[in-house]
Design a protein around this motif. Structure first.
Motif, short mmCIF file in Angstrom:
data_model
loop_
_atom_site.label_atom_id
_atom_site.label_comp_id
_atom_site.label_asym_id
_atom_site.label_seq_id
_atom_site.Cartn_x
_atom_site.Cartn_y
_atom_site.Cartn_z
N THR A 117 0.83 -1.21 0.00
CA THR A 117 0.00 0.00 0.00
C THR A 117 0.86 1.26 0.00
O THR A 117 0.48 2.28 -0.58
CB THR A 117 -0.96 0.02 1.20
N ASP A 118 2.04 1.20 0.64
CA ASP A 118 2.96 2.34 0.59
C ASP A 118 3.44 2.58 -0.84
O ASP A 118 3.54 3.73 -1.29
CB ASP A 118 4.17 2.09 1.50
N LEU A 119 3.74 1.50 -1.56
CA LEU A 119 4.17 1.63 -2.95
C LEU A 119 3.04 2.21 -3.82
O LEU A 119 3.28 3.04 -4.69
CB LEU A 119 4.61 0.27 -3.51
N CYS A 120 1.82 1.76 -3.55
CA CYS A 120 0.66 2.30 -4.29
C CYS A 120 0.55 3.80 -4.07
O CYS A 120 0.34 4.58 -5.01
CB CYS A 120 -0.63 1.62 -3.84
N ARG A 121 0.72 4.22 -2.82
CA ARG A 121 0.58 5.63 -2.48
C ARG A 121 1.67 6.47 -3.17
O ARG A 121 1.40 7.55 -3.70
CB ARG A 121 0.65 5.79 -0.97
N THR A 122 2.89 5.94 -3.19
CA THR A 122 3.99 6.65 -3.85
C THR A 122 3.73 6.79 -5.35
O THR A 122 3.92 7.85 -5.95
CB THR A 122 5.31 5.91 -3.61
N ALA A 123 3.29 5.69 -5.97
CA ALA A 123 3.00 5.71 -7.40
C ALA A 123 1.88 6.70 -7.70
O ALA A 123 1.94 7.46 -8.68
CB ALA A 123 2.61 4.31 -7.87
#
Length: 779
Positions: A117-123
């Motif tokens: 979910t952190d990667l999703c937010r960054t993207a």
């Protein structure tokens, strides 16, 4: 008086798009974007679709869509409405998860949830930044300082609050049922997310044996891999070929399952052999027949799209591999009579384009069947722009036959706000006062209200992203957060959106908002078509026909882009996208700029004694205003954009300006006649600027400020068709005579300034003085 005596107020010789940023800053200072809650009167509120940042580049057709939504807001302001134009970014759901997996080379199934979910937010942050930049470059007059995100704690808390309310009212429930399942996405999907494609498919004619008689019963199937889950064979009651077999039994090849041959009206005598095997589950006809015939369900395909243990030696194979293998084995055993290649209507996941399977799963459902009559009434009373797209919604509503499965087995979305008591299994739903993450946090209670147990397991599922998107009218109107604001804004005035999500976003918003408030969420539905390439094909990265709007905007400017978007196709129709078309729109901006520079050379009298040529121009201008406002009232910007372009290019500039130029410069005319020309030139230009302002706000505002001063043109009102149209009967004759003169000079090799001997028609004698000066007519 010579032309050299007049210098244009507009110094710039061409429109410079770099000016646009300065004007945008000025609009912010002047408060153009703000909703004035102290102002009395009705508010025009727009349920702006929050765009979804799922990859680069942002589709140029979507960008064009948002430029037209801004035209709606600017139109409302110029019609005198206090306008509320919120903007948000849709950041929940499957597309961003797929984008994240591709961007970072990770898998949702093997990456810890927090990390994923952190990667999703960054993207999302990266994509969102570029999307906001494009919207600002296009001149969207929304309040970007207060834009919202659908993955914010505040938004997700509202989604969960509505879930809790509907659960407590018995509208949402949990059940195990056959569901559309996409193995690529790893989740249940709703019917609205299923599309159908006609694909080449093998129709395999398989030999079954009738147990009681030993005769062969041929069954044609496109799903031989489901032989292991076959629980019945049906034939049509009137099919003479099989009447003697009613209620006998047959054995499934390879798996040796004993099933009954049942007469049933669902069998189609003309399809295949007329005998059909009923499996769990090949399609929704199978689902209905399993319920009707009370058959025992067998799960043949798992959540990874592989065959289960009931498939025997085929267990673990992907569906396609299992199909190919079983056809091979049946053929080797002499049980395949023939194989045909047919075009088969195949259900596919709208996002992954993977063939869906129907798998029994425990999910949460929202009851919708009882609400269908209310939605039908709303669909019939709502105002559609264009009217023809009303039928898209009605067709979908009329097809609904099951409740909406609303839970998803994904990570990046609003969590289902439920914990289960480990002792008694009772669900616990918390107070709807904040955002909850049951998969990672404890419930806000110490003991189960039912049994006193103190251990809980949080639900790991998320909600369908349409559960979030469908409350956008409630979120922007501050539902359950500010009652006074909600009463002024809700129902919103207008919902703009694309036609491909009528059956999802439009329908689900009507469904949820009516359930929660008892009212339809908006009065108007504005439906736009798709942006396609020059060949009329939908744009996609795989085809290599995608156009990035960012460099186009930087090169040509917002006004050229917006004028193209408005003028390319009538509202609701698909429109063609190309840089050449945008460049053609830029040429019109240049034409209007040159015309404005010319007119800016002259003073602006407050009144004048008009000549016949002036009265003719104002008559045509009155007609232009009337027809343009009709288009604006329908929010169909194709109408005013094309009418204005035609008027500017082929009436105002080509004919009137040339007819009045001599008077404007004062050569051989009285001061009164000169002032009449100045008055009419400025009246024409001011009217055109006002009419064009919602479509090309930058260049019109710049010219307005340079010539007429004061605040932005965006604070002005539309003009009215105030001039007598009597002289418009002369239009055809004027245009015809001028063309005749020009063609005559051209045929003789003369320049347009050279004298010509030609008779002015009797019906144009009132215009003689201007025509003589225009064409240098010698009589």
């Amino acid at each position: 008086m010579e032309s050299s005596s007049y210098a244009p107020k507009i110094a710039e010789r061409a429109w410079d798009p770099s000016i646009e940023q300065h004007l945008s800053d000025e609009w912010t200072k002047e408060g153009l974007y703000r909703l004035d809650l102290n102002k009395k009167g009705r508010i025009f509120s727009i349920d702006t679709p929050p765009p979804y940042p799922s990859g680069r580049p942002w589709h140029i057709g979507a960008a064009a869509h948002y430029s037209q939504i801004d035209m709606i807001a600017r139109t409302a302001r110029m019609r005198g409405y206090n306008t509320y134009f919120p903007i948000g970014i849709d950041r929940n759901g499957l597309p961003v998860e797929i984008y994240t997996e591709k961007k970072y080379g990770v898998s949702i199934r093997s990456t810890p949830r927090d990390r994923f979910t952190d990667l999703c937010r960054t993207a999302l942050d990266e994509l969102e930044s570029e999307m906001l930049q494009i919207m600002k470059l296009m001149g969207l007059s929304s309040d970007f300082e207060r834009y919202y995100r659908t993955d914010s704690d505040e938004y997700r808390a509202l989604t969960q609050a509505t879930f809790i309310k509907m659960w407590n009212e018995g509208i949402i429930y949990e059940a195990k049922r056959p569901n559309n399942y996409c193995s690529a996405c790893g989740t249940t999907i709703a019917d609205a997310e299923v599309i159908y494609e006609d694909l080449p498919t093998q129709l395999v004619h398989v030999a079954f044996k009738v147990e009681e008689t030993g005769q062969t019963l041929t069954i044609a199937t496109t799903r031989p891999e489901l032989l292991c889950s076959c629980q019945a064979v049906i034939v049509h009651p009137d099919d003479e070929r099989y009447k003697a077999l009613h209620h006998l039994h047959t054995t499934t090849p390879i798996f040796n399952g004993r099933v009954e041959i049942i007469p049933n009206l669902s069998a189609k005598m003309e399809y295949g052999s007329g005998a059909v095997m009923i499996c769990s589950y090949g399609d929704y006809t199978d689902v209905l027949l399993f319920r009707e015939l009370k058959l025992k369900e067998t799960v043949a395909i798992d959540e990874n799209g592989r065959m289960t243990s009931v498939a025997g030696s085929y267990a673990g194979l992907k569906v396609k591999a299992a199909r190919e293998t079983i056809i091979k084995d049946l053929t080797e055993r002499g049980l395949v009579e023939k194989v045909e290649t047919i075009s088969h209507r195949t259900p596919m996941c709208e996002r992954s384009r993977t063939q869906i399977e129907i798998i029994p799963m425990t999910e949460y459902y929202l009851k919708q069947l009882n609400t269908v009559p209310k939605i039908q009434r709303s669909a019939k009373t709502m105002i559609f722009h264009p009217e023809s797209h009303r039928q898209i919604l009605l067709n979908w509503v009329n097809s609904i036959s099951i409740d909406w499965p609303i839970s998803r087995r994904r990570f990046y979305g609003t969590e289902v706000p439920i914990w289960l008591c480990d002792k008694c299994g009772s669900p616990y739903l918390p107070p709807p006062d904040r955002y909850y993450k049951p998969w990672k946090e404890n419930p806000p209670i110490q003991a189960c209200p039912k049994c006193g147990g103190n251990s809980f397991t949080g639900d790991k599922r998320t909600l369908d992203t349409w559960m979030d998107s469908s409350i956008s009218p409630l979120f922007i109107s501050k539902y359950q957060r500010d009652d006074a604001f909600f009463k002024r804004i809700y129902p919103t005035t207008l919902r703009p959106q694309a036609k491909d999500i009528v059956r999802t976003w439009l329908y689900y918003t009507l469904l949820r908002c009516q359930m929660l408030t008892g009212k339809a969420p908006f009065r108007h539905a504005w439906i736009m078509g798709h942006g396609v390439d020059e060949k009329g094909e939908r744009m996609s990265k795989s085809k290599g026909n995608v156009i990035d709007p960012l460099p186009v905007l930087k090169k040509h400017g917002a006004d050229a882009f917006r004028f193209w978007a408005a003028s390319e196709a009538s509202l609701g129709s698909d429109f063609r996208c190309s840089e050449e078309r945008i460049d053609a729109a830029r040429r019109f901006i240049t034409k209007l700029w040159n015309l404005s520079r010319f007119i800016s050379s002259f003073p602006q009298p407050k009144k004048a004694v008009l000549a016949p040529s002036d009265k003719w121009l104002l008559a045509e201008l009155s007609k232009l205003v009337k027809k343009s406002l009709e288009g604006y009232r329908d929010f169909n910007f194709f109408i005013p954009s094309n009418l204005i372009r035609e008027f500017v290019w082929n009436t105002f500039a080509a004919h009137y300006v040339e007819m009045a130029k001599g008077r404007a410069y004062g050569t051989g005319f009285t001061k009164s006649q000169q002032q009449a020309a100045w008055y009419t030139l400025h009246t024409g230009l001011k009217t055109i600027l006002l009419l064009l302002s919602p479509i090309t706000p930058f260049s019109t505002d710049f010219v307005w400020r340079q010539i007429y001063g004061g605040r932005s043109i965006s604070f002005a009102r539309f003009p009215r068709p105030a001039w007598n149209t009597r002289f418009s009967v002369k239009t055809e004759k004027i245009l015809e005579f001028n063309s005749t003169v020009w063609n005559t000079k051209k045929s003789k090799g003369q320049s347009l300034k050279e004298p010509i001997h030609i008779e002015i028609p009797e019906e144009l004698k009132d215009f003689a003085q201007d025509l003589k000066a225009m064409h240098n007519i010698q009589q």
